[in-house]
Design a protein around this motif. Structure first.
Motif, mmCIF file in Angstrom:
data_model
loop_
_atom_site.group_PDB
_atom_site.id
_atom_site.type_symbol
_atom_site.label_atom_id
_atom_site.label_comp_id
_atom_site.label_asym_id
_atom_site.label_seq_id
_atom_site.Cartn_x
_atom_site.Cartn_y
_atom_site.Cartn_z
ATOM 1 N N SER A 196 29.504 8.588 -10.878
ATOM 2 C CA SER A 196 28.298 7.793 -10.713
ATOM 3 C C SER A 196 27.299 8.178 -11.797
ATOM 4 C CB SER A 196 27.665 8.034 -9.341
ATOM 5 O OG SER A 196 28.542 7.687 -8.297
ATOM 6 N N CYS A 197 26.471 7.223 -12.162
ATOM 7 C CA CYS A 197 25.432 7.509 -13.147
ATOM 8 C C CYS A 197 24.176 6.745 -12.741
ATOM 9 C CB CYS A 197 25.885 7.107 -14.536
ATOM 10 S SG CYS A 197 24.625 7.355 -15.802
ATOM 11 N N ALA A 198 23.139 7.473 -12.392
ATOM 12 C CA ALA A 198 21.865 6.876 -12.015
ATOM 13 C C ALA A 198 20.961 6.813 -13.237
ATOM 14 C CB ALA A 198 21.213 7.712 -10.926
ATOM 15 N N VAL A 199 20.390 5.641 -13.464
ATOM 16 C CA VAL A 199 19.497 5.427 -14.598
ATOM 17 C C VAL A 199 18.071 5.384 -14.086
ATOM 18 C CG1 VAL A 199 18.978 3.975 -16.579
ATOM 19 C CG2 VAL A 199 21.316 4.110 -15.700
ATOM 20 N N SER A 200 17.173 5.964 -14.851
ATOM 21 C CA SER A 200 15.842 6.232 -14.329
ATOM 22 C C SER A 200 14.932 5.031 -14.212
ATOM 23 C CB SER A 200 15.150 7.294 -15.184
ATOM 24 O OG SER A 200 14.951 6.797 -16.486
ATOM 25 N N ARG A 201 15.230 3.928 -14.862
ATOM 26 C CA ARG A 201 14.306 2.812 -14.743
ATOM 27 C C ARG A 201 15.036 1.481 -14.750
ATOM 28 N NH1 ARG A 201 11.062 2.554 -20.526
ATOM 29 N NH2 ARG A 201 12.748 1.712 -21.770
ATOM 30 N N ARG A 202 14.334 0.462 -14.337
ATOM 31 C CA ARG A 202 14.945 -0.827 -14.097
ATOM 32 C C ARG A 202 15.361 -1.551 -15.376
ATOM 33 N NH1 ARG A 202 14.711 -2.969 -9.208
ATOM 34 N NH2 ARG A 202 14.717 -5.091 -10.022
ATOM 35 N N THR A 203 14.920 -1.060 -16.514
ATOM 36 C CA THR A 203 15.310 -1.681 -17.778
ATOM 37 C C THR A 203 16.809 -1.821 -17.885
ATOM 38 O OG1 THR A 203 13.368 -0.813 -18.881
ATOM 39 C CG2 THR A 203 15.192 -1.472 -20.275
ATOM 40 N N SER A 204 17.522 -0.871 -17.305
ATOM 41 C CA SER A 204 18.965 -0.877 -17.439
ATOM 42 C C SER A 204 19.595 -2.116 -16.831
ATOM 43 C CB SER A 204 19.553 0.367 -16.790
ATOM 44 O OG SER A 204 19.348 0.325 -15.389
ATOM 45 N N SER A 205 18.904 -2.814 -15.909
ATOM 46 C CA SER A 205 19.508 -3.984 -15.289
ATOM 47 C C SER A 205 19.696 -5.110 -16.292
ATOM 48 C CB SER A 205 18.664 -4.452 -14.104
ATOM 49 O OG SER A 205 17.396 -4.878 -14.560
ATOM 50 N N ASN A 206 19.023 -5.083 -17.446
ATOM 51 C CA ASN A 206 19.163 -6.109 -18.467
ATOM 52 C C ASN A 206 20.074 -5.671 -19.607
ATOM 53 O OD1 ASN A 206 17.291 -7.860 -17.189
ATOM 54 N ND2 ASN A 206 15.630 -6.604 -17.987
ATOM 55 N N ASN A 207 20.642 -4.504 -19.476
ATOM 56 C CA ASN A 207 21.435 -3.926 -20.550
ATOM 57 C C ASN A 207 22.868 -3.676 -20.089
ATOM 58 O OD1 ASN A 207 18.480 -2.911 -20.752
ATOM 59 N ND2 ASN A 207 19.285 -2.750 -22.822
ATOM 60 N N ALA A 208 23.763 -3.784 -21.040
ATOM 61 C CA ALA A 208 25.130 -3.361 -20.767
ATOM 62 C C ALA A 208 25.153 -1.845 -20.566
ATOM 63 C CB ALA A 208 26.052 -3.766 -21.909
ATOM 64 N N LEU A 209 26.102 -1.394 -19.786
ATOM 65 C CA LEU A 209 26.284 0.033 -19.531
ATOM 66 C C LEU A 209 27.704 0.425 -19.891
ATOM 67 C CD1 LEU A 209 24.573 0.174 -16.012
ATOM 68 C CD2 LEU A 209 23.574 0.834 -18.206
ATOM 69 N N GLY A 210 27.879 1.687 -20.213
ATOM 70 C CA GLY A 210 29.211 2.113 -20.612
ATOM 71 C C GLY A 210 29.510 3.542 -20.228
ATOM 72 N N TRP A 211 30.796 3.843 -20.244
ATOM 73 C CA TRP A 211 31.289 5.203 -20.071
ATOM 74 C C TRP A 211 32.087 5.582 -21.316
ATOM 75 C CZ3 TRP A 211 30.012 8.539 -16.245
ATOM 76 C CH2 TRP A 211 29.468 8.024 -15.060
ATOM 77 N N PHE A 212 31.856 6.773 -21.783
ATOM 78 C CA PHE A 212 32.590 7.344 -22.903
ATOM 79 C C PHE A 212 33.079 8.730 -22.470
ATOM 80 C CE2 PHE A 212 31.534 4.454 -26.432
ATOM 81 C CZ PHE A 212 30.577 3.671 -25.812
ATOM 82 N N ARG A 213 33.996 9.293 -23.232
ATOM 83 C CA ARG A 213 34.446 10.635 -22.918
ATOM 84 C C ARG A 213 34.736 11.410 -24.195
ATOM 85 N NH1 ARG A 213 40.393 9.164 -20.264
ATOM 86 N NH2 ARG A 213 41.451 8.606 -22.221
#
Length: 123
Positions: free
Chosen positions: A20-37
C-alpha cells in the motif's frame, strides 16, 4: 507531497503480499501512480502504473499476470497485489506520483517518490 509505502516483508516463493502507498494530498487523484523496484546492485525498474481514473494499467512483462495495481482516490492510496512471488521479485519497492494523468512506465515522468518498502522472497 509525501508518500508512505507499507506492506513489504519476507515471504516464501509462491506466496503473496499486498503493498500500500498513502499519498499525502488529494493532488494525486489527478495523476497517474506507479510502482517501481530496485534490487541490490541493479537500477530502479518499472513494475506497474495506473492512470488517474484507474481504468488504464500497464505492467512490466516480468510481473504481468501475477501483480495487480489498483487505486482508491477517496483514500489517496495505491496498492500493488503481488501473487506467485518469485525470488527474483526481491527488491525495495517504491511508489511514485507522475506529473501526468496518463499511465506511464517512464521513470522520468515521476516527480514524487516514497521511501520504499523491502520485499524479500525466499526460495
Amino acid at each position: 507531497v509525501q508518500l508512505q509505502a507499507s506492506g513489504g516483508g519476507l515471504v516464501q516463493a509462491g506466496g503473496s503480499l499486498k503493498l500500500s502507498c498513502a499519498v499525502s494530498r488529494r493532488t494525486s487523484s489527478n495523476n497517474a501512480l506507479g510502482w517501481f523496484r530496485q534490487a541490490p546492485g541493479k537500477e530502479r525498474e518499472f513494475v506497474a502504473t495506473i492512470g488517474w481514473r484507474g481504468g488504464t494499467t500497464n505492467y512490466a512483462d516480468s510481473v504481468k499476470g501475477r501483480f495487480t495495481i489498483s487505486r482508491d482516490n477517496a483514500k489517496n492510496t495505491v496498492y500493488l497485489q503481488m501473487n506467485s512471488l518469485k525470488p527474483e521479485d526481491t527488491a525495495i519497492y517504491y511508489c511514485a506520483v507522475s506529473r501526468y494523468s496518463t499511465a506511464t512506465s517512464q521513470l522520468e515522468s515521476y516527480n514524487y517518490w516514497g521511501q520504499g518498502t523491502l520485499v524479500t522472497v525466499s526460495s
